[in-house]
Design a protein around this motif. Structure first.
Motif, PDB file in Angstrom:
ATOM      1  N   LEU A  21      37.661 -13.919 -10.709  1.00 52.64           N
ATOM      2  CA  LEU A  21      38.887 -13.756 -10.639  1.00 52.64           C
ATOM      3  C   LEU A  21      39.488 -12.453 -11.104  1.00 52.64           C
ATOM      4  O   LEU A  21      40.066 -11.699 -10.763  1.00 52.64           O
ATOM      5  N   ILE A  22      39.001 -12.124 -12.296  1.00 58.14           N
ATOM      6  CA  ILE A  22      39.387 -10.803 -13.108  1.00 58.14           C
ATOM      7  C   ILE A  22      38.874  -9.662 -12.523  1.00 58.14           C
ATOM      8  O   ILE A  22      39.704  -8.757 -12.024  1.00 58.14           O
ATOM      9  N   GLU A  23      37.461  -9.695 -11.984  1.00 56.05           N
ATOM     10  CA  GLU A  23      36.914  -8.819 -11.216  1.00 56.05           C
ATOM     11  C   GLU A  23      37.713  -8.590  -9.936  1.00 56.05           C
ATOM     12  O   GLU A  23      37.873  -7.506  -9.425  1.00 56.05           O
ATOM     13  N   HIS A  24      38.020  -9.629  -9.031  1.00 51.26           N
ATOM     14  CA  HIS A  24      38.559  -9.526  -8.059  1.00 51.26           C
ATOM     15  C   HIS A  24      39.675  -8.844  -8.072  1.00 51.26           C
ATOM     16  O   HIS A  24      40.176  -8.052  -6.884  1.00 51.26           O
ATOM     17  N   ALA A  25      40.695  -9.508  -8.704  1.00 50.81           N
ATOM     18  CA  ALA A  25      41.796  -8.719  -8.901  1.00 50.81           C
ATOM     19  C   ALA A  25      41.620  -7.188  -9.461  1.00 50.81           C
ATOM     20  O   ALA A  25      42.411  -6.093  -9.039  1.00 50.81           O
ATOM     21  N   LYS A  26      40.791  -6.717 -10.405  1.00 51.88           N
ATOM     22  CA  LYS A  26      40.561  -5.447 -10.725  1.00 51.88           C
ATOM     23  C   LYS A  26      40.313  -4.637  -9.458  1.00 51.88           C
ATOM     24  O   LYS A  26      40.683  -3.433  -9.666  1.00 51.88           O
ATOM     25  N   ASN A  27      39.528  -5.139  -8.674  1.00 52.11           N
ATOM     26  CA  ASN A  27      39.138  -4.210  -7.403  1.00 52.11           C
ATOM     27  C   ASN A  27      40.431  -3.984  -6.511  1.00 52.11           C
ATOM     28  O   ASN A  27      40.199  -2.972  -5.768  1.00 52.11           O
ATOM     29  N   GLN A  28      41.329  -4.698  -6.858  1.00 48.06           N
ATOM     30  CA  GLN A  28      42.643  -4.543  -6.118  1.00 48.06           C
ATOM     31  C   GLN A  28      43.690  -3.724  -7.074  1.00 48.06           C
ATOM     32  O   GLN A  28      44.968  -4.085  -6.576  1.00 48.06           O
ATOM     33  N   ASN A  29      43.348  -3.251  -8.154  1.00 44.55           N
ATOM     34  CA  ASN A  29      44.125  -2.603  -9.093  1.00 44.55           C
ATOM     35  C   ASN A  29      45.214  -3.796  -9.659  1.00 44.55           C
ATOM     36  O   ASN A  29      46.144  -3.296  -9.792  1.00 44.55           O
ATOM     37  N   CYS A  30      44.959  -4.821 -10.042  1.00 43.69           N
ATOM     38  CA  CYS A  30      45.756  -5.824 -10.616  1.00 43.69           C
ATOM     39  C   CYS A  30      45.098  -6.294 -11.940  1.00 43.69           C
ATOM     40  O   CYS A  30      43.953  -6.634 -11.952  1.00 43.69           O
ATOM     41  N   HIS A  31      45.741  -6.532 -12.842  1.00 44.94           N
ATOM     42  CA  HIS A  31      45.311  -7.001 -13.976  1.00 44.94           C
ATOM     43  C   HIS A  31      45.635  -8.377 -14.214  1.00 44.94           C
ATOM     44  O   HIS A  31      46.934  -8.819 -14.131  1.00 44.94           O
ATOM     45  N   ILE A  32      44.816  -9.560 -14.422  1.00 43.54           N
ATOM     46  CA  ILE A  32      44.957 -10.734 -14.723  1.00 43.54           C
ATOM     47  C   ILE A  32      45.393 -11.171 -16.006  1.00 43.54           C
ATOM     48  O   ILE A  32      44.559 -10.556 -16.938  1.00 43.54           O
ATOM     49  N   MET A  33      46.204 -11.901 -16.621  1.00 43.75           N
ATOM     50  CA  MET A  33      46.567 -12.357 -17.753  1.00 43.75           C
ATOM     51  C   MET A  33      46.637 -13.926 -17.662  1.00 43.75           C
ATOM     52  O   MET A  33      47.360 -14.472 -17.119  1.00 43.75           O
ATOM     53  N   PHE A  34      45.708 -14.301 -18.664  1.00 49.33           N
ATOM     54  CA  PHE A  34      45.749 -15.827 -18.473  1.00 49.33           C
ATOM     55  C   PHE A  34      46.690 -16.602 -19.464  1.00 49.33           C
ATOM     56  O   PHE A  34      46.798 -16.004 -20.563  1.00 49.33           O
ATOM     57  N   THR A  35      47.444 -17.516 -19.294  1.00 49.10           N
ATOM     58  CA  THR A  35      48.291 -18.053 -20.095  1.00 49.10           C
ATOM     59  C   THR A  35      47.966 -19.526 -20.362  1.00 49.10           C
ATOM     60  O   THR A  35      47.396 -20.304 -19.683  1.00 49.10           O
ATOM     61  N   PHE A  36      48.330 -19.950 -21.539  1.00 47.30           N
ATOM     62  CA  PHE A  36      48.295 -21.394 -22.132  1.00 47.30           C
ATOM     63  C   PHE A  36      46.789 -21.656 -21.800  1.00 47.30           C
ATOM     64  O   PHE A  36      46.463 -22.719 -21.302  1.00 47.30           O
ATOM     65  N   VAL A  37      45.870 -20.940 -22.487  1.00 47.24           N
ATOM     66  CA  VAL A  37      44.521 -21.125 -22.251  1.00 47.24           C
ATOM     67  C   VAL A  37      43.992 -22.359 -23.171  1.00 47.24           C
ATOM     68  O   VAL A  37      44.190 -22.484 -24.309  1.00 47.24           O
ATOM     69  N   PRO A  38      43.416 -23.510 -22.529  1.00 48.43           N
ATOM     70  CA  PRO A  38      42.850 -24.540 -23.211  1.00 48.43           C
ATOM     71  C   PRO A  38      41.871 -24.253 -24.219  1.00 48.43           C
ATOM     72  O   PRO A  38      41.024 -23.421 -23.972  1.00 48.43           O
ATOM     73  N   ASP A  39      41.841 -24.878 -25.235  1.00 46.60           N
ATOM     74  CA  ASP A  39      40.771 -24.873 -26.192  1.00 46.60           C
ATOM     75  C   ASP A  39      39.555 -25.077 -25.776  1.00 46.60           C
ATOM     76  O   ASP A  39      38.641 -24.341 -26.371  1.00 46.60           O
TER      77      ASP A  39
END
Length: 106
Positions: A63-81
Motif C-alpha cells: 500500500l505504501i509503494e502503491h501510493a508512493k507511485n502516485q505521489n501520495c504519502h501514507i500515514m498509519f494511525t492507531f497502529v496496534p501493538d
C-alpha cells in the motif's frame, strides 16, 4: 472465515476493520489496486484491526509503494501493538519509519 472491511471514511482517510491476514488480504488488495489517491497524503486508520499477520504486514508495505507511485504519502494511525511487534520481528522498521503516527490503540 475472517472478514475485513475497507472504508473510505473521509476524502483523506481509509480505515480497516477486522482481521488483516492471509484470508482477507487477496480481497482487500483487489480493492486497493483500483484505488487512485489524488491527495499528497492519506491517513490509514488501523484502530479497528483486531488481527494482523505477515500477509497483512506485506499488504501495508505494498500500500505504501502503491501510493508512493502516485505521489501520495501514507500515514498509519492507531497502529496496534501486534503490528509493531511484526514490524520489529520482520526487521522492516526502516520501511515503516516515516509512515507511522505514534498514537496507539488503547
Amino acid at each position: 472465515m475472517p472478514v475485513i472491511d475497507l472504508c473510505v471514511t473521509k476524502v483523506d482517510e481509509i480505515s480497516f476493520k477486522g482481521a488483516l491476514d492471509r484470508e482477507t488480504v487477496p480481497n482487500i488488495w483487489n480493492k486497493l489496486t483500483k484505488w487512485q489517491p489524488n491527495l499528497s497524503q492519506v491517513k490509514v486508520d488501523l484502530a479497528h484491526v483486531n488481527r494482523i499477520d505477515s500477509a497483512g504486514l506485506v499488504l501495508l508495505l505494498h500500500l505504501i509503494e502503491h501510493a508512493k507511485n502516485q505521489n501520495c504519502h501514507i500515514m498509519f494511525t492507531f497502529v496496534p501493538d501486534q503490528l509493531i511487534t511484526l514490524i520489529q520481528l520482520s526487521n522492516v522498521e526502516s520501511l515503516f519509519a516515516d509512515h507511522i503516527n505514534n498514537a496507539k490503540v488503547e
